[in-house]
Design a protein around this motif. Structure first.
Motif, PDB file in Angstrom:
ATOM      1  N   TYR A   1       0.835  -1.201   0.000  1.00 28.07           N
ATOM      2  CA  TYR A   1       0.000   0.000   0.000  1.00 28.07           C
ATOM      3  C   TYR A   1       0.874   1.256   0.000  1.00 28.07           C
ATOM      4  O   TYR A   1       1.895   1.327   0.689  1.00 28.07           O
TER       5      TYR A   1
ATOM      6  N   CYS B   1      -1.191   6.638  -2.797  1.00 24.26           N
ATOM      7  CA  CYS B   1      -2.436   6.653  -3.584  1.00 24.26           C
ATOM      8  C   CYS B   1      -3.553   5.884  -2.876  1.00 24.26           C
ATOM      9  O   CYS B   1      -4.723   6.284  -2.928  1.00 24.26           O
ATOM     10  N   ASP B   2      -3.181   4.802  -2.208  1.00 18.67           N
ATOM     11  CA  ASP B   2      -4.171   4.024  -1.461  1.00 18.67           C
ATOM     12  C   ASP B   2      -4.668   4.797  -0.240  1.00 18.67           C
ATOM     13  O   ASP B   2      -5.866   4.790   0.067  1.00 18.67           O
TER      14      ASP B   2
ATOM     15  N   THR C   1      -7.316   7.433  -1.053  1.00 20.44           N
ATOM     16  CA  THR C   1      -8.681   7.004  -1.373  1.00 20.44           C
ATOM     17  C   THR C   1      -9.605   7.112  -0.163  1.00 20.44           C
ATOM     18  O   THR C   1     -10.834   7.076  -0.312  1.00 20.44           O
TER      19      THR C   1
ATOM     20  N   LYS D   1      -1.623  -6.441  -1.040  1.00 19.97           N
ATOM     21  CA  LYS D   1      -2.577  -5.650  -1.816  1.00 19.97           C
ATOM     22  C   LYS D   1      -2.891  -6.292  -3.170  1.00 19.97           C
ATOM     23  O   LYS D   1      -4.054  -6.315  -3.610  1.00 19.97           O
TER      24      LYS D   1
ATOM     25  N   ASP E   1     -11.196  -7.572  -1.452  1.00 14.18           N
ATOM     26  CA  ASP E   1     -11.984  -6.541  -0.765  1.00 14.18           C
ATOM     27  C   ASP E   1     -13.490  -6.769  -0.807  1.00 14.18           C
ATOM     28  O   ASP E   1     -14.251  -5.817  -0.739  1.00 14.18           O
TER      29      ASP E   1
ATOM     30  N   TRP F   1      -9.065  -0.528   4.796  1.00 15.58           N
ATOM     31  CA  TRP F   1      -9.815  -0.209   3.579  1.00 15.58           C
ATOM     32  C   TRP F   1     -11.162  -0.928   3.521  1.00 15.58           C
ATOM     33  O   TRP F   1     -11.973  -0.628   2.672  1.00 15.58           O
TER      34      TRP F   1
END
Length: 361
Positions: A78, A81-82, A85, A130, A135, A174
């Motif tokens: 990660y 950019c992650d 979010t 990741k 998810d 996340w």
């Protein structure tokens, strides 16, 4: 809204854990009930919100914002950019995230995960890199010595990081979706500014182990717990009563997951009840109500006195978002109210039973 420079409350995070119900367990076979349950706990008498049914959660600690968490998350693929979010650039910033939205989103999610583990032994963490993570559901790590690690994390919040390193996992931040922000009224002896998050897990775990702060852990549908509250079987505080009522408007867990994920990076208003004393009861105003002040002093203990009845204070075809209490009966009322980036509950006058500590001048 006047946000205090020297705060007289503590930041905290609470986790609303959802899991699909078995078809056979739907309340009395009633298809209008949700197809999911919520994980609830009853606190002991010597804790905050004693003897009440609440979602797991607790106070934000300095360890939850340690830079070492970023290094751990980076080791699983990660990057910046992650992290970005978690907060939608240009959107309204929810007050509890205001100082540094991305950093606060990370830290308060870790608070929610840590406190949930401390209180009931549910560790929402992932071992997946990741690149291999789907998810679909929040991940759980269960093959650990619960009693040992619950004590270590309770004694020192940074021990959660050591737990993650030892078991090659990381907080599944996340798959926690931001839901709402509630601040306790100024007349309460202990105040908390709380970020509520949602996590949906695929299966209900069988190895939950409550801490000494928790009397009971249970799974129940929103409708079921609200009905038990009306009967006086359980005690709810306003945030829990409100959120459980809001969940009844989304019956399907898949639909709720999609909605929660989409709205998570959007900001919304702080839920802070403003109290008015009417001639025949008390009204707790919430943001969006036509009587809600445009500038609220979050440290004031003043209760406004109105020489009107509760019905008169509703006005004529006005926007209503409030809780009315009279003769030991309470009603949650919405009318012409459209929330920002959240579930539209339409027009309702719904009986509720909850614990309040209202003072008058």
């Amino acid at each position: 809204m006047k946000r205090a420079i020297n705060k007289c409350w503590r930041d905290s995070a609470s986790l609303i854990v959802l899991a699909r119900r078995n078809v056979d367990n739907l309340s009395s076979g009633n298809s209008v009930d949700t197809n999911y349950d919520i994980l609830l706990q009853t606190r002991t008498l010597d804790t905050s919100f004693s003897n009440s049914v609440v979602f797991p959660g607790g106070v934000n600690e300095e360890a939850d914002a340690s830079e070492r968490w970023l290094h751990l998350l980076s080791s699983f693929g990660y990057g910046q950019c992650d992290f970005e979010t978690l907060h939608r650039t240009g959107s309204h910033i929810t007050p509890i995230f205001a100082d540094n939205p991305i950093k606060r989103h990370i830290a308060l999610r870790i608070t929610a995960i840590r406190e949930t583990f401390e209180e009931i032994g549910l560790l929402i963490c992932s071992t997946k890199h990741k690149a291999s993570k789907s998810d679909k559901w929040a991940n759980i790590v269960s093959d650990i010595d619960l009693k040992l690690w619950q004590k270590r994390v309770s004694d020192n919040p940074l021990e959660l990081l050591n737990l993650c390193k030892e078991h090659n996992c990381y907080p599944d931040i996340w798959n926690l979706y931001y839901w709402s922000n509630w601040l306790s009224p100024a007349y309460l002896p202990k105040r908390f500014d709380t970020a509520f998050f949602i996590a949906a897990i695929e299966k209900k775990p069988t190895d939950i182990k409550a801490s000494s702060e928790v009397v009971k852990v249970e799974w129940a549908s929103p409708k079921e717990i609200l009905e038990r509250s009306l009967k006086g079987d359980v005690t709810l505080y306003p945030p829990q009563a409100y959120e459980l009522n809001r969940f009844t408007y989304v019956k399907d867990i898949e639909e709720l997951k999609i909605f929660a994920k989409e709205r998570s990076s959007h900001g919304n208003e702080l839920f802070y009840p403003v109290i008015k004393q009417a001639k025949d009861g008390i009204v707790s105003l919430l943001p969006g109500d036509h009587l809600y002040p445009s500038n609220v002093d979050l440290k004031s203990t003043t209760t406004f006195i109105e020489d009107k009845n509760l019905l008169d204070l509703r006005g004529s075809n006005s926007s209503l978002h409030r809780i009315e209490t009279s003769h030991k009966k309470s009603f949650f009322i919405t009318h012409n109210y459209k929330p920002k980036n959240h579930i539209n509950m339409g027009n309702q006058v719904t009986p509720i039973n909850m614990k309040t500590h209202v003072i008058t001048n």
